[in-house]
Design a protein around this motif. Structure first.
Motif, mmCIF file in Angstrom:
data_model
loop_
_atom_site.group_PDB
_atom_site.id
_atom_site.type_symbol
_atom_site.label_atom_id
_atom_site.label_comp_id
_atom_site.label_asym_id
_atom_site.label_seq_id
_atom_site.Cartn_x
_atom_site.Cartn_y
_atom_site.Cartn_z
ATOM 1 N N PHE A 79 37.980 42.785 46.041
ATOM 2 C CA PHE A 79 38.096 44.205 45.749
ATOM 3 C C PHE A 79 38.704 44.953 46.935
ATOM 4 O O PHE A 79 38.401 44.666 48.101
ATOM 5 N N LEU A 80 39.531 45.937 46.605
ATOM 6 C CA LEU A 80 40.153 46.806 47.602
ATOM 7 C C LEU A 80 39.799 48.239 47.251
ATOM 8 O O LEU A 80 39.983 48.669 46.113
ATOM 9 N N TYR A 86 30.775 51.196 46.677
ATOM 10 C CA TYR A 86 30.849 50.249 45.574
ATOM 11 C C TYR A 86 30.516 48.818 45.993
ATOM 12 O O TYR A 86 30.533 47.907 45.169
ATOM 13 N N ALA A 87 30.208 48.608 47.256
ATOM 14 C CA ALA A 87 30.101 47.249 47.780
ATOM 15 C C ALA A 87 29.055 46.417 47.067
ATOM 16 O O ALA A 87 29.322 45.306 46.603
ATOM 17 N N TYR A 98 35.178 42.074 49.581
ATOM 18 C CA TYR A 98 35.294 43.521 49.430
ATOM 19 C C TYR A 98 35.942 44.041 50.702
ATOM 20 O O TYR A 98 35.371 43.910 51.781
ATOM 21 N N VAL A 99 37.143 44.595 50.584
ATOM 22 C CA VAL A 99 37.913 45.011 51.755
ATOM 23 C C VAL A 99 38.221 46.499 51.644
ATOM 24 O O VAL A 99 38.721 46.973 50.618
ATOM 25 N N ARG A 158 26.169 41.757 51.748
ATOM 26 C CA ARG A 158 26.608 42.940 52.485
ATOM 27 C C ARG A 158 28.035 43.282 52.108
ATOM 28 O O ARG A 158 28.681 42.557 51.338
ATOM 29 N N ASN A 159 28.529 44.377 52.694
ATOM 30 C CA ASN A 159 29.911 44.779 52.422
ATOM 31 C C ASN A 159 30.900 43.682 52.793
ATOM 32 O O ASN A 159 31.950 43.528 52.165
ATOM 33 N N THR A 160 30.576 42.917 53.833
ATOM 34 C CA THR A 160 31.519 41.935 54.368
ATOM 35 C C THR A 160 31.320 40.524 53.818
ATOM 36 O O THR A 160 32.042 39.609 54.216
#
Length: 239
Positions: A79-80, A86-87, A98-99, A158-160
């Motif tokens: 995802f961009l 939204y993560a 997720y970037v 997590r987000n990363t």
């Protein structure tokens, strides 16, 4: 060669991502799409390995589009978006990564390294007891480390990415999604972002808000969602 499709309603964003991907000689860009409908068709026909997907698109968002794909055959979804709220939802929908925009080459390199590692190891059919993992594959630069299940304290989204924390407090990145680990291990789902090794839990404590949380033997606090709390109490024999 890893094949890729770029999906974003903004032409400039598609152009910039293509330019950022160009130095990666093992990434072949099959094409670009400006909306989810075209993307669904291209995915069905071209079967890319990975789709770089914008979340905020008109008519059908990236999150909604992901829900239209067959989980058994869908490509990796990266995802961009310019927004990080939204993560969690993205990872719960089985996103690979997720970037945040603007996409930098350094951040994209991390995603590409995880993609390369994932294609080296995703075929579990050669392993015995395929539905019951006894260790979790985690990835570093040019290496794969296996963390034995009894040594996993918890897993966090997590987000990363997805991270495995072991009994020594060390964190390791894995490409296995939370729902896969939930299905193939004895780890307990206690929150949309967490799985916990119940054998390493010291206590369950209640909060004034009516919520609860686990405290591990190492003192790590793991949240328990309100929705899952009744099932967790029943499983643990708590009235």
């Amino acid at each position: 060669m890893i094949t890729a499709l770029i999906v974003d309603d903004e032409p400039f964003a598609r152009r910039d991502l293509r330019r950022t991907l160009e130095p990666a000689k093992d990434i072949q860009i099959l094409g670009e799409c400006g909306n989810a409908i075209d993307a669904l068709t291209r995915i069905h026909v071209d079967k890319p390995d990975v789709v770089f997907l914008d979340i905020q698109m008109p008519q059908i968002t990236g999150i909604e589009m992901l829900g239209m794909l067959d989980p058994q055959t869908m490509p990796h979804i990266v995802f961009l978006t310019a927004y990080d709220e939204y993560a969690v939802q993205a990872f719960e929908k089985n996103a690979f990564d997720y970037v945040l925009k603007p996409v930098t080459s350094d951040r994209l390199d991390l995603t590409l390294e995880r993609l390369r590692n994932s294609f080296f190891k995703h075929d579990f059919s050669v392993l015995p007891e395929v539905n019951h993992l006894r260790q979790v594959p985690c990835f570093g630069l040019h290496s794969v480390m296996f963390v034995k299940l009894p040594d996993v304290e918890y897993v966090e989204a997590r987000n990363t990415g997805i991270y495995v924390c072991d009994v020594d407090g060390q964190e390791h990145a894995t490409t296995l999604r939370l729902n896969i680990l939930q299905q193939r291990t004895s780890l307990l789902r206690c929150h949309r972002q967490f799985l916990v090794n119940i054998d390493l839990v010291h206590k369950l404590q209640y909060l004034e808000s009516g919520l609860a949380e686990f405290v591990t033997r190492r003192g790590r606090v793991i949240p328990i969602s309100r929705r899952l709390l009744p099932d967790i109490k029943e499983r643990l024999g708590i009235s």
